[in-house]
Design an enzyme around this catalytic site. Structure first.
Site, PDB file in Angstrom:
ATOM      1  CG  ASP A  67     -30.887  34.425   3.996  1.00 59.34           C
ATOM      2  OD1 ASP A  67     -31.952  34.445   3.461  1.00 59.34           O
ATOM      3  OD2 ASP A  67     -30.001  35.111   4.640  1.00 59.34           O
ATOM      4  CD  GLU A 127     -32.171  38.367  -0.161  1.00 57.32           C
ATOM      5  OE1 GLU A 127     -32.368  39.297  -1.277  1.00 57.32           O
ATOM      6  OE2 GLU A 127     -32.300  39.010   1.039  1.00 57.32           O
ATOM      7  CD  GLU A 156     -36.694  39.231  -0.880  1.00 54.97           C
ATOM      8  OE1 GLU A 156     -37.053  40.460   0.210  1.00 54.97           O
ATOM      9  OE2 GLU A 156     -35.365  38.817  -1.032  1.00 54.97           O
TER      10      GLU A 156
HETATM   11 ZN   LIG Z   1     -35.473  39.673   1.678  1.00 53.44          ZN
END
Ligand SMILES: [Zn+2]
Length: 379
Positions: A67, A127, A156
């Site tokens: 997402d 998230e 990330e």
């Molecule tokens: Zn992220």
């Protein structure tokens, strides 16, 4: 498998949180080709993918999310946010940095390495929003099945100037506060008949802001409270208002426990705010990965790919690492942070290839540590 093509395919899915729009299907398609068993965990309409291959130990899990955050001011985008446009050596689009290209790079790395043991991916579609029905809900199920990995690698964005220059081995926790002070409304010329809540709010916020929670640690900044909003909404110049609202956020380090910090905040408000209402929402505690050997192994693996030993950091916002760290050690390694969540988010094509190389090296180091530690170059 070409990580740029997979990145483009992912960016073309308009998966603004919590929408999926086919993003997990793209991930699933490639993982199935690589022999992964794919399983869906859907909660409250939110989709999560758990893919695994092999069994036993060692077991590395790659965690991430498909997402993306909303566009913001859509008219300001000079590049189409969901087209996967390549221009000037960059791949443009929402989610390029955070973190579709990292997922693509990991899939591509997988297609290059043979591993013994278990390998899994936990990719959530929740998230960037509340993160209530994503990773947090899948972990207990995996724990019940005895499928908790030895190490979780989160894709990330972590890099500062060059891909692979920084790893995150922890993150600060977060608390959001909403304070309302109440008084008695009235005419400013008759203050004896009123009770102005504004001075009390100012006193209280001053006490909150100047409170020294701690001095930080060698790897964590001091715990800090920042005021994000103060609102009275009073349009009249001759009225003392009945109430005033303020909002603040706290980023806490490993020296604090969110619940205990909330008690400190409550007691400061009790001392200064008189009649008030205080809402505190905990968005996670800080975590720090202390497994030195694992951290050092991943650091050296990154160095094989980049030539530089990455720095260790705990800065930035919260990630799903806050949930996963309760189950196993977490290390985060991904793209450059520069354009994440921004208008015209983009990553360099070279960076996508470099991150693929980094992940390949991490896989080799993790699954063949003897060969790696003996100093022989892992090819
Ligand atoms: Zn992220």
């Amino acid at each position: 498998m070409d990580p740029v093509l997979i990145s483009q395919e992912l960016i073309r899915c308009q998966s603004i949180t919590p929408q999926n729009e086919g993003a997990l299907e793209v991930v699933e398609k490639y993982l199935k080709q690589l022999g992964f068993v794919c399983e869906r965990f859907d909660f409250e309409g939110i989709v999560n993918l758990y893919a695994h291959r092999g069994s036993g130990r060692p077991h590395l899990c790659f965690a991430g999310h498909t997402d993306v955050v909303p566009l913001g001011e859509a008219s300001l985008w000079k590049h189409q946010p969901f087209q996967g446009e390549i221009k000037d050596g960059q791949l443009w689009g929402r989610g390029a940095a955070d973190m579709k290209c990292a997922i693509a790079a990991f899939i591509s790395a997988l297609s290059d390495v043979e591993v013994e043991g278990a390998l899994s991916l936990l990719i959530t579609g929740d998230e960037e929003g509340e993160a209530l029905h994503g990773t947090q809900r899948v972990l207990p199920i995996l724990a019940q099945r005895g499928m908790i990995p030895d190490l979780c690698l989160i894709g990330e964005p972590t890099s500062l100037n060059v891909v692979g220059d920084t790893l995150k081995i922890g993150r600060r926790g977060s608390i959001v506060g909403h304070l309302t002070c109440y008084g008695v409304q009235g005419h400013i010329a008759y203050p004896q008949n009123t009770d102005n809540p504004i001075p009390r709010m100012i006193q209280c916020l001053k006490a909150l802001c100047s409170y020294e929670f701690d001095a930080g640690t060698d790897i964590f900044e001091p715990t800090r409270l920042e005021i994000t909003s103060i609102d009275v909404g009073n349009n009249a110049s001759n009225i003392i208002p009945q109430k005033i609202n303020a909002r603040f956020g706290i980023r806490l380090n490993i020296l604090q426990k969110a619940e205990e910090l909330c008690e400190v905040i409550q007691s400061i408000c009790k001392t200064h705010a008189a009649e008030h209402e205080l809402q505190l929402t905990i968005h996670g505690n800080a975590f720090l990965t202390k497994e030195q050997e694992k951290v050092s192994l991943i650091q050296r693996a990154v160095k094989v790919a980049t030539g530089c030993l990455p720095a260790l950091s705990t800065t930035g916002g919260t990630t799903d690492g806050r949930f996963i760290s309760a189950y196993c050690p977490v290390i985060e390694c991904g793209m450059r942070e520069a354009t994440m969540h921004q208008i015209d988010e983009h990553v360099a094509l070279d960076d996508i290839w470099k991150l693929t190389e980094i992940y390949t090296s991490i896989l080799k180091a993790f699954y063949l540590p003897e060969a790696f530690s003996s100093g022989r170059e892992v090819q």
